[in-house]
Write a protein that holds these residues in place. Sequence first.
Motif, mmCIF file in Angstrom:
data_model
loop_
_atom_site.group_PDB
_atom_site.id
_atom_site.type_symbol
_atom_site.label_atom_id
_atom_site.label_comp_id
_atom_site.label_asym_id
_atom_site.label_seq_id
_atom_site.Cartn_x
_atom_site.Cartn_y
_atom_site.Cartn_z
ATOM 1 N N THR A 1 8.360 11.200 22.237
ATOM 2 C CA THR A 1 8.628 12.309 23.161
ATOM 3 C C THR A 1 8.565 13.685 22.500
ATOM 4 O OG1 THR A 1 10.986 11.948 22.742
ATOM 5 C CG2 THR A 1 10.044 10.917 24.716
ATOM 6 N N ALA B 1 10.887 4.696 28.611
ATOM 7 C CA ALA B 1 11.195 6.121 28.446
ATOM 8 C C ALA B 1 10.023 6.979 28.896
ATOM 9 C CB ALA B 1 11.538 6.408 26.987
ATOM 10 N N SER C 1 17.071 -1.352 22.256
ATOM 11 C CA SER C 1 15.745 -0.783 21.951
ATOM 12 C C SER C 1 14.959 -1.686 21.002
ATOM 13 C CB SER C 1 15.892 0.621 21.335
ATOM 14 O OG SER C 1 16.525 1.482 22.243
ATOM 15 N N ILE D 1 16.610 2.280 29.950
ATOM 16 C CA ILE D 1 15.628 2.630 28.918
ATOM 17 C C ILE D 1 15.686 1.665 27.729
ATOM 18 C CG2 ILE D 1 14.808 4.426 27.335
ATOM 19 C CD1 ILE D 1 14.453 5.113 30.302
#
Length: 629
Positions: A317, A345, A506, A537
Amino acid sequence: MLIRSFDDYTRAYEHSVNNPSDFWNTVASGFSWKKPWSQTLEWNFETPDVKWFIDGKLNITENCIDRHLPAKKNDIAFYFEPNDPKGQARSISYQQLHDDVCRLANTLKKLGVTKGDRVCIYMPMIPEAVFAMLACARIGAVHSVVFAGFSASSLAGRIQDCDCKVVLTTDGAFRGAKDISIKSVVDEALEVCSSVTNVLVYKHTGTAVNMSAGRDLWWQDEVPQAAASCPAETMDSEDLLFILYTSGSTGKPKGVVHTCGGYMVYTCYTFQNVFQYNAGDLFWCTADVGWITGHSYITYGPLLAGASTVLFEGVPTYPDAGRFWQVIDKYKVTHFYTAPTAIRALEAAGLDFVTPYKLDSLRVLGSVGEPINEEAWQWYHKNIGKEKCPIVDTWWQTETGGMLISPIAGITPLKPSYATLPLPGVQPILVDEKGNEIVGNNVEGNLCIKFPWPSIIRTTYGDHERCRQTYFATYKGLYFTGDGCKRDENGYYRITGRVDDVINVSGHRIGTAEVESAINMHADVVESAVVGYPHDIKGQGIYAYVIAPSTAKDHEALKKEIIAEVNKIIGPIAKPDKIQIVSGLPKTRSGKIMRRILRKVAEGDTSNLGDTSTLLDPSVVDEIVRGKQ
């Protein structure tokens, strides 16, 4: 032994099950061995004791680098893409890789590192981290890579557990908009690590650091002076290659041990076949070398296959959520391997960050780290793969060394959220709680493997009994994965998640006991219990129930302090997403915490909490339900 059709897969699988030795002999013969093996396999899952390619002699770096040089010395091994798009990108040929690895290997020898010594690598995602792994393997040293987001306490524990002699690190790291100090974390860790004689520091960010005289050395001062040629140490097939620490359901992280021969054969075989990689393709795995994915499918697997790979320092990101897609277009990436967390995400960020990019070079997409949910699978397939790229949803673990259940790109018919079929050499079974095999299709149970594959865990470093108890004692004669699994009407496997007290955040396994221990270090915490819950996420988030005395300070301030404590002891990756302050925990009269109830509350499923009348204090459950975050 390349699979090019579903018939090829069927034949290879049957061969690998009916005559494993003959199958793996054929695969292994494609590598460079200093001395051939005398026996292919010797094993039992009771002790456990597994040996592959017995008495075979080799060096994995000769297979990763040297054997490619006559034909590929000018081919690119790695394209390095820095954190900042305006930063200095680098291209590293196989010849340059050879020279840099040898220089570092010679530097390590100068520092007194010899065969069997352990070397800790605590570095960001830069080419030197890969050089470090290969330099250790070149001289027979055992590398222990520690993800550079772990705290000083976590780093110290890993260094102490295997008595590392040298630490390889950097001054700092770039991660998104942050400039993170790395060397200071090492300095703090080494206050309690007496085994370390030297620290070699690569200047990367220009961050000011303290250099301890007689111990700390600058990489740029030492390594360029060394010779660009270093004979590869002769290793036995079962000599240690690396230790990688992974969280378990109890106690401190376990040092998973992988050895040279079987790991080499299996990672290359799975890389070539699952991804259907061909000469001229460009592979990009977005993992960090601090995790097993980075070991097997950034460093060893691709290099063993003579592949070209993108090495990425940044985050998905930064500077915006189009970064992955920009890199794919820049380098014309053909094979892209990332985690469901990243996909979710980027999906949440919206298509405005996708549409500016062509993505027309892509041929194969991959998913790794956790089961991918169907919504994320469909988004990935439609918007990134343009409905033309097969998605290989790969299931495997730190302990397995390589992928065990996965589609083969363009060959296995796909089913969203299913890892589909076992790869050749992998014999999965489902069992019930008592260890009885669940036969047939349309069934669900605990996933076990009944026969060894070449890259199976050999031990947990310094504690073989822990290896036996963790993986081989639950079900007699079986390797227990710790995962629940469904098998559909076609025999396809779908991983349903952990069945032990491990949370998959994650794509990274975090033991609940480890987080609870860190929380309990806070002076105002009486006791805690940690469970996982669905997270949009991360896949799973960390939900902490914390008992604090009634005299404790403001709860919001306490929660912030608890998060800071976890960051300090483990690292930001393990910080709780939700903290609920409670007066008590649901316990049986024998004192056992009923985590099943806590999980259901965290998941928002309070309609059926089961019989709570046998609890020491049933009213605690009502209080917890009322106060749910």
